[in-house]
Motif scaffolding. Structure first.
Motif, PDB file in Angstrom:
ATOM      1  N   ALA A   1       0.850  -1.191   0.000  1.00 13.51           N
ATOM      2  CA  ALA A   1       0.000   0.000   0.000  1.00 13.51           C
ATOM      3  C   ALA A   1       0.888   1.244   0.000  1.00 13.51           C
ATOM      4  CB  ALA A   1      -0.904  -0.012   1.224  1.00 13.51           C
ATOM      5  N   GLY A   2       0.629   2.151  -0.935  1.00 13.97           N
ATOM      6  CA  GLY A   2       1.353   3.418  -0.968  1.00 13.97           C
ATOM      7  C   GLY A   2       2.751   3.341  -1.543  1.00 13.97           C
ATOM      8  N   GLN A   3       3.164   2.177  -2.037  1.00  9.12           N
ATOM      9  CA  GLN A   3       4.533   2.033  -2.551  1.00  9.12           C
ATOM     10  C   GLN A   3       4.673   2.752  -3.900  1.00  9.12           C
ATOM     11  OE1 GLN A   3       5.775  -2.098  -2.815  1.00  9.12           O
ATOM     12  NE2 GLN A   3       7.925  -1.513  -2.548  1.00  9.12           N
ATOM     13  N   PRO A   4       5.579   3.713  -4.001  1.00  5.68           N
ATOM     14  CA  PRO A   4       5.715   4.455  -5.263  1.00  5.68           C
ATOM     15  C   PRO A   4       6.235   3.553  -6.377  1.00  5.68           C
ATOM     16  CG  PRO A   4       6.795   5.615  -3.447  1.00  5.68           C
ATOM     17  CD  PRO A   4       6.481   4.233  -2.969  1.00  5.68           C
ATOM     18  N   HIS A   5       5.677   3.729  -7.577  1.00  3.39           N
ATOM     19  CA  HIS A   5       6.112   2.922  -8.711  1.00  3.39           C
ATOM     20  C   HIS A   5       5.834   3.673 -10.007  1.00  3.39           C
ATOM     21  CE1 HIS A   5       1.859   2.022  -8.092  1.00  3.39           C
ATOM     22  NE2 HIS A   5       1.790   1.689  -9.366  1.00  3.39           N
TER      23      HIS A   5
END
Lengths: 111, 111
Positions: free
Chosen positions: B87-91
């Motif tokens: 959740a919320g991991q930048p990619h």
């Protein structure tokens, strides 16, 4: 053979198992806080009788042919077919051919 | 062309788009209480810059080649490759070839 679960950002290859299918077993690819993903391996003739899962799920056929029965209606799933089921919706699976499927489960909060 | 969302138990075919890809657009296949599934269509050269999603997601490459950048590390995804992100991991995504992906999002309660 048990494999370690994948980590976030780690790519998992889902090539068809082909001739290795009958020697393979269903494998949890990862289990996170909200999502769990399992590769189900169903050799020809294998049946998962009517059952239900607490959260919403998707089933994505990766290879083979699976008869999916939902609410008394049976439909074949071929490679590339995707379906989702509501939380608690009873369903059954029967492998018409050696088959594998990707099962994605939404884990309910607190479960 | 907008398609109606699939219902629970309704099978959706995810054949490769092939030559139709450049005329296709990303499509929400369904949105339920806990899960949303979108087929992302990324023609060659298309980029989705660094962004984040509130809940956990999976990305499953259906065709083509996508460069996936997570936490500053870029990896190619080919057809059949699966990854999950916290959740919320930048990619970020960049289409090296005409590509389509299945995006499964876990919707947070109350969102």
């Amino acid at each position: 053979m048990a494999l370690p679960h994948a980590s976030p950002g780690q790519i998992v290859r889902l090539d068809p198992l082909g001739e290795r299918l009958t020697e393979s077993v269903s494998t949890a690819l990862f289990k996170a806080a909200q999502l769990e993903v399992v590769r189900l391996v169903l050799p020809r003739g294998h049946t998962m009788r009517d059952h239900r899962v607490q959260g919403e799920i998707t089933l994505h056929c990766l290879e083979g042919v699976i008869d999916l029965t939902v609410d008394g209606r049976t439909q074949p799933m071929h490679a590339g077919d995707l379906v989702y089921l509501a939380a608690g919706q009873p369903h059954a699976l029967h492998a018409v051919q050696d088959s594998s499927l990707l099962l994605t489960l939404c884990l309910l909060p607190g479960v």
